[in-house]
Write a protein that holds these residues in place. Structure first.
Motif, mmCIF file in Angstrom:
data_model
loop_
_atom_site.group_PDB
_atom_site.id
_atom_site.type_symbol
_atom_site.label_atom_id
_atom_site.label_comp_id
_atom_site.label_asym_id
_atom_site.label_seq_id
_atom_site.Cartn_x
_atom_site.Cartn_y
_atom_site.Cartn_z
ATOM 1 N N MET A 1 0.813 -1.195 0.000
ATOM 2 C CA MET A 1 0.000 0.000 0.000
ATOM 3 C C MET A 1 0.857 1.260 0.000
ATOM 4 N N ILE A 2 2.024 1.180 0.573
ATOM 5 C CA ILE A 2 2.890 2.354 0.620
ATOM 6 C C ILE A 2 3.280 2.765 -0.792
ATOM 7 N N LEU A 3 3.718 1.804 -1.601
ATOM 8 C CA LEU A 3 4.092 2.112 -2.980
ATOM 9 C C LEU A 3 2.921 2.709 -3.746
ATOM 10 N N TRP A 4 1.740 2.161 -3.516
ATOM 11 C CA TRP A 4 0.547 2.642 -4.204
ATOM 12 C C TRP A 4 0.305 4.110 -3.871
ATOM 13 N N GLU A 5 0.501 4.484 -2.618
ATOM 14 C CA GLU A 5 0.230 5.853 -2.172
ATOM 15 C C GLU A 5 1.251 6.868 -2.693
ATOM 16 N N ILE A 6 2.445 6.426 -3.031
ATOM 17 C CA ILE A 6 3.453 7.379 -3.511
ATOM 18 C C ILE A 6 3.635 7.316 -5.023
ATOM 19 N N GLN A 7 2.827 6.504 -5.710
ATOM 20 C CA GLN A 7 3.040 6.375 -7.142
ATOM 21 C C GLN A 7 2.585 7.613 -7.916
ATOM 22 N N VAL A 8 1.584 8.321 -7.437
ATOM 23 C CA VAL A 8 1.078 9.486 -8.158
ATOM 24 C C VAL A 8 1.872 10.742 -7.818
ATOM 25 N N GLU A 9 2.195 10.893 -6.548
ATOM 26 C CA GLU A 9 2.938 12.078 -6.113
ATOM 27 C C GLU A 9 3.757 11.752 -4.874
ATOM 28 N N PRO A 10 4.862 12.469 -4.679
ATOM 29 C CA PRO A 10 5.667 12.262 -3.469
ATOM 30 C C PRO A 10 4.832 12.572 -2.222
ATOM 31 N N ARG A 11 5.119 11.846 -1.151
ATOM 32 C CA ARG A 11 4.383 12.026 0.104
ATOM 33 C C ARG A 11 5.347 12.189 1.256
ATOM 34 N N ARG A 12 4.918 12.971 2.235
ATOM 35 C CA ARG A 12 5.678 13.105 3.466
ATOM 36 C C ARG A 12 5.275 11.977 4.409
ATOM 37 N N PHE A 13 6.109 11.746 5.415
ATOM 38 C CA PHE A 13 5.884 10.649 6.353
ATOM 39 C C PHE A 13 4.503 10.731 7.000
ATOM 40 N N GLY A 14 4.145 11.902 7.490
ATOM 41 C CA GLY A 14 2.853 12.070 8.159
ATOM 42 C C GLY A 14 1.682 11.760 7.245
ATOM 43 N N GLU A 15 1.803 12.140 5.968
ATOM 44 C CA GLU A 15 0.752 11.827 5.000
ATOM 45 C C GLU A 15 0.615 10.318 4.840
ATOM 46 N N LEU A 16 1.755 9.648 4.702
ATOM 47 C CA LEU A 16 1.728 8.187 4.541
ATOM 48 C C LEU A 16 1.106 7.516 5.761
ATOM 49 N N LYS A 17 1.438 8.004 6.929
ATOM 50 C CA LYS A 17 0.881 7.430 8.162
ATOM 51 C C LYS A 17 -0.639 7.517 8.151
ATOM 52 N N ARG A 18 -1.180 8.636 7.658
ATOM 53 C CA ARG A 18 -2.639 8.794 7.592
ATOM 54 C C ARG A 18 -3.253 7.962 6.469
ATOM 55 N N LEU A 19 -2.531 7.790 5.367
ATOM 56 C CA LEU A 19 -3.081 7.111 4.194
ATOM 57 C C LEU A 19 -3.046 5.588 4.273
ATOM 58 N N VAL A 20 -2.140 5.046 5.083
ATOM 59 C CA VAL A 20 -2.011 3.586 5.195
ATOM 60 C C VAL A 20 -2.673 3.162 6.499
ATOM 61 N N PRO A 21 -3.878 2.603 6.409
ATOM 62 C CA PRO A 21 -4.625 2.297 7.634
ATOM 63 C C PRO A 21 -3.964 1.205 8.472
ATOM 64 N N GLY A 22 -3.937 1.443 9.773
ATOM 65 C CA GLY A 22 -3.496 0.421 10.712
ATOM 66 C C GLY A 22 -1.997 0.219 10.822
ATOM 67 N N ILE A 23 -1.189 1.030 10.159
ATOM 68 C CA ILE A 23 0.263 0.842 10.241
ATOM 69 C C ILE A 23 0.816 1.675 11.399
ATOM 70 N N SER A 24 1.710 1.072 12.158
ATOM 71 C CA SER A 24 2.340 1.808 13.252
ATOM 72 C C SER A 24 3.483 2.647 12.684
ATOM 73 N N GLU A 25 3.890 3.635 13.437
ATOM 74 C CA GLU A 25 4.999 4.489 13.014
ATOM 75 C C GLU A 25 6.264 3.666 12.823
ATOM 76 N N LYS A 26 6.514 2.754 13.749
ATOM 77 C CA LYS A 26 7.699 1.897 13.688
ATOM 78 C C LYS A 26 7.701 1.048 12.407
#
Length: 99
Positions: free
Chosen positions: A1-26
Motif C-alpha cells: 500500500m505504501i508504494l501505491w500511495e506514492i506512485q502518483v505524487e511524493p508524500r511526506r511521512f505524516g501523510e503516509l501514516k494517515r493514508l495507510v490504515p493500521g500501520i504503526s509508526e515503527k
C-alpha cells in the motif's frame, strides 16, 4: 500500500501514516527503509526550517506496482467468496478447503 500511495505524487511521512490504515509508526519507518534499500523508494531530504522529507516511487518501484495490479484485481474479484468461506470455517472451527 505504501508504494501505491506514492506512485502518483511524493508524500511526506505524516501523510503516509494517515493514508495507510493500521500501520504503526515503527512499521512504516521500517518498510520505507527496506524499500529505499531495495531501490523501490526514493527519499529526498529538503534542508529547510523545519526540515522536510518526501518519499517517491522509483522506476523499479513503479514496475512492481504494475506487476501487483493484477493480483489486487484478483483479490477484489474474489474477496466476497473468500470472506464467506472464512466465516463458515471460523464458525465451525475447522479448516475447510475452498472449492
Amino acid at each position: 500500500m505504501i508504494l501505491w500511495e506514492i506512485q502518483v505524487e511524493p508524500r511526506r511521512f505524516g501523510e503516509l501514516k494517515r493514508l495507510v490504515p493500521g500501520i504503526s509508526e515503527k512499521m512504516l519507518i521500517q518498510q520505507l527503509r527496506e524499500m529505499e534499500a531495495d531501490g523501490l523508494v526514493h527519499r529526498e531530504m529538503f534542508h529547510e526550517v523545519p526540515p522536510r522529507v518526501e518519499y517517491s516511487v522509483t522506476a523499479l518501484g513503479a514496475s512492481l506496482n504494475q506487476a501487483l495490479g493484477p493480483l489486487a484485481d484478483w483479490g477484489e474479484a474474489h474477496a466476497e467468496r473468500i470472506g464467506t468461506v472464512r466465516q463458515r470455517r471460523e464458525s465451525r472451527g475447522t479448516l475447510e478447503p475452498m472449492s
